[in-house]
Design a protein around this motif. Structure first.
Motif, PDB file in Angstrom:
ATOM      1  N   TYR A 173       3.021  -9.606  -4.988  1.00  0.00           N
ATOM      2  CA  TYR A 173       4.003 -10.149  -3.943  1.00  0.00           C
ATOM      3  C   TYR A 173       2.644  -9.209  -2.642  1.00  0.00           C
ATOM      4  CZ  TYR A 173       6.786 -12.286  -6.913  1.00  0.00           C
ATOM      5  OH  TYR A 173       6.867 -12.989  -8.031  1.00  0.00           O
ATOM      6  N   PRO A 174       3.105  -9.748  -1.718  1.00  0.00           N
ATOM      7  CA  PRO A 174       2.911  -8.664  -0.383  1.00  0.00           C
ATOM      8  C   PRO A 174       3.075  -7.442   0.017  1.00  0.00           C
ATOM      9  CG  PRO A 174       3.660 -10.735   0.538  1.00  0.00           C
ATOM     10  CD  PRO A 174       3.774 -11.141  -0.758  1.00  0.00           C
ATOM     11  N   GLU A 175       4.806  -6.825  -0.670  1.00  0.00           N
ATOM     12  CA  GLU A 175       4.971  -5.507  -0.181  1.00  0.00           C
ATOM     13  C   GLU A 175       3.916  -4.958  -1.816  1.00  0.00           C
ATOM     14  OE1 GLU A 175       9.341  -4.637  -1.033  1.00  0.00           O
ATOM     15  OE2 GLU A 175       8.769  -6.850  -2.045  1.00  0.00           O
ATOM     16  N   GLN A 176       3.533  -5.018  -2.618  1.00  0.00           N
ATOM     17  CA  GLN A 176       2.876  -4.439  -3.813  1.00  0.00           C
ATOM     18  C   GLN A 176       1.289  -4.491  -2.990  1.00  0.00           C
ATOM     19  OE1 GLN A 176       3.534  -7.877  -6.616  1.00  0.00           O
ATOM     20  NE2 GLN A 176       4.987  -5.481  -8.044  1.00  0.00           N
ATOM     21  N   ARG A 226       0.673  -4.193   0.200  1.00  0.00           N
ATOM     22  CA  ARG A 226       0.828  -2.962   0.813  1.00  0.00           C
ATOM     23  C   ARG A 226       0.414  -1.873  -0.246  1.00  0.00           C
ATOM     24  NH1 ARG A 226       6.121  -1.794   4.730  1.00  0.00           N
ATOM     25  NH2 ARG A 226       5.092  -0.027   5.452  1.00  0.00           N
ATOM     26  N   ASN A 280      -4.354 -17.684  -5.278  1.00  0.00           N
ATOM     27  CA  ASN A 280      -3.782 -18.411  -4.103  1.00  0.00           C
ATOM     28  C   ASN A 280      -2.132 -19.117  -5.518  1.00  0.00           C
ATOM     29  OD1 ASN A 280      -1.946 -18.961  -1.933  1.00  0.00           O
ATOM     30  ND2 ASN A 280      -2.925 -21.167  -2.130  1.00  0.00           N
ATOM     31  N   LEU A 306       0.434 -18.141  -5.898  1.00  0.00           N
ATOM     32  CA  LEU A 306       2.159 -18.002  -5.858  1.00  0.00           C
ATOM     33  C   LEU A 306       2.260 -18.296  -4.221  1.00  0.00           C
ATOM     34  CD1 LEU A 306       2.985 -14.851  -7.713  1.00  0.00           C
ATOM     35  CD2 LEU A 306       3.040 -16.654  -8.197  1.00  0.00           C
ATOM     36  N   GLN A 307       0.920 -18.731  -3.466  1.00  0.00           N
ATOM     37  CA  GLN A 307       1.031 -19.521  -2.144  1.00  0.00           C
ATOM     38  C   GLN A 307       1.012 -18.277  -1.339  1.00  0.00           C
ATOM     39  OE1 GLN A 307       3.883 -22.577  -1.441  1.00  0.00           O
ATOM     40  NE2 GLN A 307       2.620 -23.877  -2.480  1.00  0.00           N
ATOM     41  N   LEU A 308       0.209 -16.733  -1.756  1.00  0.00           N
ATOM     42  CA  LEU A 308       0.478 -15.917  -0.847  1.00  0.00           C
ATOM     43  C   LEU A 308      -0.768 -15.673  -0.999  1.00  0.00           C
ATOM     44  CD1 LEU A 308       3.496 -14.081  -2.744  1.00  0.00           C
ATOM     45  CD2 LEU A 308       3.250 -15.513  -0.569  1.00  0.00           C
ATOM     46  N   TYR A 314      -2.869 -16.074   1.324  1.00  0.00           N
ATOM     47  CA  TYR A 314      -3.390 -15.637   3.207  1.00  0.00           C
ATOM     48  C   TYR A 314      -2.397 -14.704   3.604  1.00  0.00           C
ATOM     49  CZ  TYR A 314      -3.091 -16.827   8.383  1.00  0.00           C
ATOM     50  OH  TYR A 314      -3.348 -16.813   9.319  1.00  0.00           O
ATOM     51  N   ALA A 315      -0.896 -14.856   2.766  1.00  0.00           N
ATOM     52  CA  ALA A 315       0.433 -13.896   3.052  1.00  0.00           C
ATOM     53  C   ALA A 315      -0.312 -11.970   2.771  1.00  0.00           C
ATOM     54  CB  ALA A 315       1.080 -13.951   2.491  1.00  0.00           C
ATOM     55  N   LEU A 353      -3.382 -10.813   5.615  1.00  0.00           N
ATOM     56  CA  LEU A 353      -3.014 -10.819   6.511  1.00  0.00           C
ATOM     57  C   LEU A 353      -2.814  -9.285   5.900  1.00  0.00           C
ATOM     58  CD1 LEU A 353      -0.828 -13.995   7.950  1.00  0.00           C
ATOM     59  CD2 LEU A 353      -2.998 -12.389   8.470  1.00  0.00           C
ATOM     60  N   ILE A 393      -3.065  -6.027   8.532  1.00  0.00           N
ATOM     61  CA  ILE A 393      -3.035  -5.267   8.803  1.00  0.00           C
ATOM     62  C   ILE A 393      -2.605  -4.097   8.628  1.00  0.00           C
ATOM     63  CG2 ILE A 393      -0.105  -4.908   9.489  1.00  0.00           C
ATOM     64  CD1 ILE A 393       0.278  -7.483   8.722  1.00  0.00           C
ATOM     65  N   LYS A 411      14.105  -2.030   4.406  1.00  0.00           N
ATOM     66  CA  LYS A 411      14.097  -3.183   2.778  1.00  0.00           C
ATOM     67  C   LYS A 411      15.254  -3.330   2.206  1.00  0.00           C
ATOM     68  CE  LYS A 411       9.888  -3.173   2.227  1.00  0.00           C
ATOM     69  NZ  LYS A 411       8.617  -2.764   0.740  1.00  0.00           N
ATOM     70  N   PRO A 442       4.295 -13.806   8.861  1.00  0.00           N
ATOM     71  CA  PRO A 442       5.374 -12.649   8.547  1.00  0.00           C
ATOM     72  C   PRO A 442       6.037 -11.191   9.281  1.00  0.00           C
ATOM     73  CG  PRO A 442       3.777 -12.972   6.880  1.00  0.00           C
ATOM     74  CD  PRO A 442       3.514 -13.870   8.214  1.00  0.00           C
ATOM     75  N   GLN A 474       0.282 -22.011   5.046  1.00  0.00           N
ATOM     76  CA  GLN A 474       0.574 -20.901   3.650  1.00  0.00           C
ATOM     77  C   GLN A 474       1.995 -19.945   3.769  1.00  0.00           C
ATOM     78  OE1 GLN A 474      -2.809 -21.552   1.774  1.00  0.00           O
ATOM     79  NE2 GLN A 474      -3.163 -23.391   1.632  1.00  0.00           N
ATOM     80  N   LEU A 475       2.404 -20.021   4.836  1.00  0.00           N
ATOM     81  CA  LEU A 475       3.173 -19.133   4.793  1.00  0.00           C
ATOM     82  C   LEU A 475       4.532 -18.655   4.624  1.00  0.00           C
ATOM     83  CD1 LEU A 475       1.386 -17.376   7.230  1.00  0.00           C
ATOM     84  CD2 LEU A 475       1.504 -16.375   5.173  1.00  0.00           C
ATOM     85  N   TYR A 525       6.549 -19.457   1.505  1.00  0.00           N
ATOM     86  CA  TYR A 525       7.431 -18.614   0.813  1.00  0.00           C
ATOM     87  C   TYR A 525       6.965 -17.237   0.873  1.00  0.00           C
ATOM     88  CZ  TYR A 525       8.044 -15.976  -3.712  1.00  0.00           C
ATOM     89  OH  TYR A 525       7.967 -15.920  -4.681  1.00  0.00           O
ATOM     90  N   ALA A 526       5.636 -16.646   1.224  1.00  0.00           N
ATOM     91  CA  ALA A 526       6.136 -15.822   2.150  1.00  0.00           C
ATOM     92  C   ALA A 526       7.202 -14.892   2.899  1.00  0.00           C
ATOM     93  CB  ALA A 526       4.743 -15.601   2.913  1.00  0.00           C
ATOM     94  N   LEU A 540       9.196 -21.113  -7.483  1.00  0.00           N
ATOM     95  CA  LEU A 540       8.423 -19.565  -6.307  1.00  0.00           C
ATOM     96  C   LEU A 540       9.244 -18.854  -6.048  1.00  0.00           C
ATOM     97  CD1 LEU A 540       5.558 -21.399  -3.982  1.00  0.00           C
ATOM     98  CD2 LEU A 540       5.222 -19.396  -6.448  1.00  0.00           C
TER      99      LEU A 540
END
Lengths: 322, 322
Positions: free
Chosen positions: A184-187, A189, A212, A214-216, A218-219, A222, A226, B4, B185, B215-216, B218-219, B250
């Motif tokens: 997941y994005p949090e992870q 990061r 992809n 989890l459809q994540l 691209y997220a 990014l 970042i 958070k 995001p 594709q964002l 879910y994110a 998801l």
């Protein structure tokens, strides 16, 4: 405290768009891309401003069958030159080495090759062998990256130990590879922070290779960007094994550096991907979601897709109890 | 500093999974879902632990054609009851009101309806009319939400003015709606902070309704959730207009509250979505990516998809110069 690098409208000169369409896509079709396809892809990369193109793997032909696998599994110098000539362009050429399948005796010096970068893919238990390949490729004059696979299954602090070891090598870039598409994005990061803490003190860069499930993809790309990752792996239309990768066209639509150009990507998609999508299966689907959520290798999902199996409840139960 | 809420492993009791499959999916097929489909979906929602199900819109039959649009565009009480009976379950039923098409004279008191919640969709310039509907629905005994559409085109501080006005109404939930699927995001995080700053002081919740053009979906849903949004809009397999929505399956795979259950969703997908995907077109594709990146309504992309148009360069140029 982790800080953002740049803003949503700024240009970051440190960013490198790394296209691995032929290499990761080669896992879908055993590297059986036509020369016409690879040549068109190479020219697209140049026109789109892509920084690196990974043209395949340099597996030894003594270890895998040239009847079964196409030329981009082996990346012989003459095959690459048939596509790129002397490659007098700004696009750099990369190939991937697999531990145990790519032999350092077969790697010629950079002065005799149009390849610019060797990317070493390794599992954690293969790190000593990976370091040998890194040192060899570096000594021969190549840029190098190391892509540590399957880290979502790493135990306790072994990832820290691995990063400590890699920080002492001459490798240029250390990659966060989300092999199972389970982060997941949090992870991502937190991983970016961890990788950077080892990489920056030894003058190395950090890269991100996302899947992809989890459809994540691209997220997550990014998110890593970042917070300071600079090598960003993408493929055209996400072409790649299983749920595929972060799409090049999405990333170029985000980046503000005017050197990047989406239009050649659209042209390549129109001329080559629209047809390919009718023949090859890749990209997000429920079986890949399930293996991603359960943090498992996608091989069972690939089988389900091959067989057109849509019994998702049964699929879930089988994976869950493995 | 935005903090958070909860962690990746914790349960947040404030979260509400809001399924809008029939309503947003109805935009793909003019609400022509069979009773069997809607009934199966309703039962799936109950078994999966979904908190709210939006069963359609309550457009006035005096204003749109019942020949052209299926029953879920109108949501007559007798149609809803045919599916849910008295709905003696934990699942709450919602319907969406459109400004100018849903008439408050036609909204019966909550005591005479199985509907629990009225969701008011509004553009910024319609806010006074939206407030009338909110006040009417609240007075009649319903829970209410307001979904402010097309905010990615809002100018200067007008969104702040809108939120200031809405904070003074009795509305229960204010939704961040990414109508064009154009937000990143980082921007969703800032919007969540902004919406919460108005909502919390007046005892309201914040919701997120995302689209998948980049594709964002879910994110962005996860991002809003992490920073405090509690109403999370999803649809089964992302079924919804254009690039579709955040997939229910998801989100349930992420949430740790044991009241949620993915298995009934897989069953519904096996029995109803696998077939529907062969007939209806929705979900991420290049034209939706382009309208999302250019912050435009997806209508041109819907047309391109209908016509099987894959001339993406031309499509881009046409949108870009609009």
């Amino acid at each position: 405290m982790l800080e953002k690098k740049g803003t949503i409208l700024s240009v970051r000169e440190d960013l490198k768009v790394f296209d691995c369409t032929i290499r990761d896509g080669g896992l879908v079709n055993n590297f059986h891309f036509s020369d016409e396809f690879v040549k068109a892809h190479y020219e697209m990369c140049i026109k789109a401003g892509v920084d690196y193109m990974e043209i395949g793997k340099n597996v030894s032909p003594t270890l895998m069958s040239e009847a079964e696998y196409g030329p981009w599994n082996f990346c012989k110098e003459e095959d690459i030159r048939r596509i790129v000539g002397e490659n007098n362009t700004n696009l750099k050429i990369a190939v991937m080495s697999d531990i145990g399948r790519s032999l350092k005796e077969e790697l010629r010096p950079k002065s005799e090759s149009v390849v610019d970068m060797i990317r070493i893919a390794t599992y954690i238990h293969q790190i000593p062998a990976a370091i040998e390949l890194i040192e060899d490729a570096h000594a021969k004059g190549y840029e190098t990256t190391v892509n540590i696979m399957a880290i979502s299954k790493s135990f306790d602090d072994e990832l820290n130990q691995v990063l400590e070891l890699l920080a002492k090598t001459p490798v240029d870039v250390i990659y966060i590879a989300d092999s199972f598409g389970s982060f997941y994005p949090e992870q991502i990061r937190d991983l970016t922070e961890k990788y950077l803490s080892f990489a920056e003190k030894s003058g190395k860069k950090v890269g991100i290779h996302a899947h992809n499930n989890l459809q994540l993809a691209y997220a997550n790309t990014l998110e890593a960007m970042i917070y300071g990752a600079s090598f960003l792996d993408v493929t055209v239309s996400g072409l790649g094994r299983g749920a595929g990768n972060c799409p090049l066209e999405l990333l170029l639509g985000f980046l503000k550096n005017p050197k990047y150009n989406q239009m050649p990507v659209f042209e390549f998609i129109e001329n080559h991907i629209v047809e390919l999508e009718k023949k090859l299966d890749w990209g997000y689907s429920i079986p890949y979601m399930i293996t991603g959520q359960l943090n498992e290798h996608p091989r069972a999902a690939m089988k389900a897709r091959d067989e057109g199996d849509t019994k998702y409840r049964e699929f879930y139960k089988n994976i869950h109890m493995e």
